[in-house]
Write an enzyme that holds these catalytic residues in place. Structure first.
Site, PDB file in Angstrom:
ATOM      1  N   LYS A 192       0.741  -0.974  -0.066  1.00 32.88           N
ATOM      2  CA  LYS A 192       0.390   0.040   0.624  1.00 32.88           C
ATOM      3  C   LYS A 192       1.004   1.642   0.183  1.00 32.88           C
ATOM      4  CE  LYS A 192      -4.326  -1.854   1.408  1.00 32.88           C
ATOM      5  NZ  LYS A 192      -5.611  -2.070   2.164  1.00 32.88           N
ATOM      6  N   LYS A 224     -11.006  -5.626  -3.663  1.00 29.39           N
ATOM      7  CA  LYS A 224     -12.018  -4.395  -3.428  1.00 29.39           C
ATOM      8  C   LYS A 224     -10.607  -3.508  -4.165  1.00 29.39           C
ATOM      9  CE  LYS A 224     -13.751  -5.026   1.769  1.00 29.39           C
ATOM     10  NZ  LYS A 224     -12.955  -4.685   2.174  1.00 29.39           N
ATOM     11  N   LYS A 254      -5.096 -12.068  -5.986  1.00 31.58           N
ATOM     12  CA  LYS A 254      -6.452 -12.741  -5.756  1.00 31.58           C
ATOM     13  C   LYS A 254      -7.552 -11.479  -5.232  1.00 31.58           C
ATOM     14  CE  LYS A 254      -5.705  -9.080  -0.630  1.00 31.58           C
ATOM     15  NZ  LYS A 254      -5.599  -9.225   0.115  1.00 31.58           N
TER      16      LYS A 254
END
Ligand code: AMP
Ligand code: TRP
Length: 333
Positions: free
Chosen positions: A112, A198, A195
């Site tokens: 991130k 969102k 994966k």
């Protein structure tokens, strides 16, 4: 006695990975009679840019998804993290026993924060400490999560051990990661090496719990596959990540083993398998979506449930926080 705690962030709609990797298992544990605490972690959600106008509704939506997915708010405490003040207070205490070097090695932080670490926020960096606080505050014994959260759980265990050793007490419980079932890592429908998430750009990569039947069918139809027929055993799916993912999703939705699913579809092509998967996914997800929509139309009811949940969570959390502060030697009136 098992005490279960798990949480999700109100960052956007939940997807099939959240459902199969986490929520479905939460419900199973609840139905087995464990004492369960399920949180919507809004304090975590503000570590990335967000819209204050939308946070409340996103929080209610995740709570609605929990209930629609089977969390019974009369059995389990369903709470919002920011409504239980102990979470942020405990986080500070634990921050003083967390090593920066360990936090720097967290893969979620590395992903991130990206290349420009100088500009990464302190909140993003300290995110796993807040997560440890969420867990230790309830002395949770088991934390049902998908595989991606294992590293954060390991850190929570280390922080608990550091506290106990430093203060020569047996205060914090070592939480066990509970990675259950066959779909602990649901992959993207567009790329079997990523994966389902969102944040992936393409909405075609995931099935959202808010998708209607047509959208689900379209996404499965467009899912990446290979030209080979399905084999009759799991070993032969090696090197075929997209095929393995669809079979895993089918098995998890049907509550069957992958072996059983392959026995059923051995020799069939994806043009046969995909419609069966669509039908199964719609039959399992449509009731959840419609219950979620119903709940979202009754915000007052969600708010009542969340207020009760916060009270129940706080009744457990506040004494643990106080005990922690007593051990650490803080003044109290
Ligand atoms: P997040 O979407 O990161 O807030 O994750 C909420 C919960 O869903 C956590 O327990 C995750 O481990 C789980 N989860 C998220 N994505 C997946 C996935 N693709 N497969 C399985 N579990 C997942
Ligand atoms: N970090 C978790 C995720 O991204 C969410 C989370 C926050 C959590 N606090 C937690 C999960 C405590 C389990 C227990 O999915």
């Amino acid at each position: 006695m098992k005490r279960i705690l798990s949480c999700m962030q109100p960052t956007s709609h939940l997807h099939l990975g959240n459902y199969l990797g986490a929520l479905k298992n939460w419900v199973k544990l609840q139905d087995e009679g464990a004492e369960c605490f399920y949180g919507v972690v809004d304090l975590h959600a503000i570590t990335a840019s967000y819209d204050p106008e939308q946070l409340k509704d996103a929080t209610r939506e995740i709570a609605a998804a929990y209930i629609a997915g089977g969390v019974n708010p009369y059995n389990s405490a369903l709470f919002v993290q920011s409504a239980v003040p102990g979470h942020s207070q405990m986080m500070w205490l634990l921050a003083t026993m967390s090593q920066m070097g360990k936090l720097e090695r967290m893969t979620q932080y590395k992903d991130k924060a990206g290349k420009d670490k100088e500009r990464a926020g302190l909140g993003l960096f300290a995110y796993p400490v807040l997560m440890a606080a969420d867990i230790l505050l309830y002395k949770a014994t088991h934390v049902p999560v998908g595989e991606d959260q294992k590293q954060h759980l390991e850190l929570a265990r280390e922080i608990a051990a550091t506290f106990n050793t430093r203060h020569k007490v047996d205060h914090f419980v070592q939480p066990e990661p509970y990675i259950m079932g066959g779909a602990t890592r649901v992959m993207s429908l567009r790329d079997g090496s990523q994966k389902m998430s969102k944040s992936a750009e393409s909405d075609l990569s995931r099935i959202n719990l808010t998708d209607d039947a047509d959208t689900i069918a379209k996404k499965i139809k467009k899912a990446k596959t290979d030209p080979e027929p399905l084999p009759d055993n799991v070993k032969d799916l090696e090197g075929r990540p997209e095929a393995l993912n669809l079979v895993t999703i089918y098995a998890s939705l049907a509550d069957k083993s992958r072996e059983k699913v392959l026995k059923q579809f051995a020799g069939k092509s994806f043009s046969d398998f995909k419609p069966a998967l669509s039908e199964l996914a719609v039959s399992k997800l449509a009731p959840i979506t419609s219950r979620m929509n119903e709940l979202m139309n009754d915000k007052a009811e969600i708010d009542r449930i969340l207020a009760k949940g916060a009270e129940r969570a706080n009744a457990v959390a506040a004494p643990v926080l106080q005990e922690t502060m007593d051990i650490m030697g803080f003044w109290k009136k």
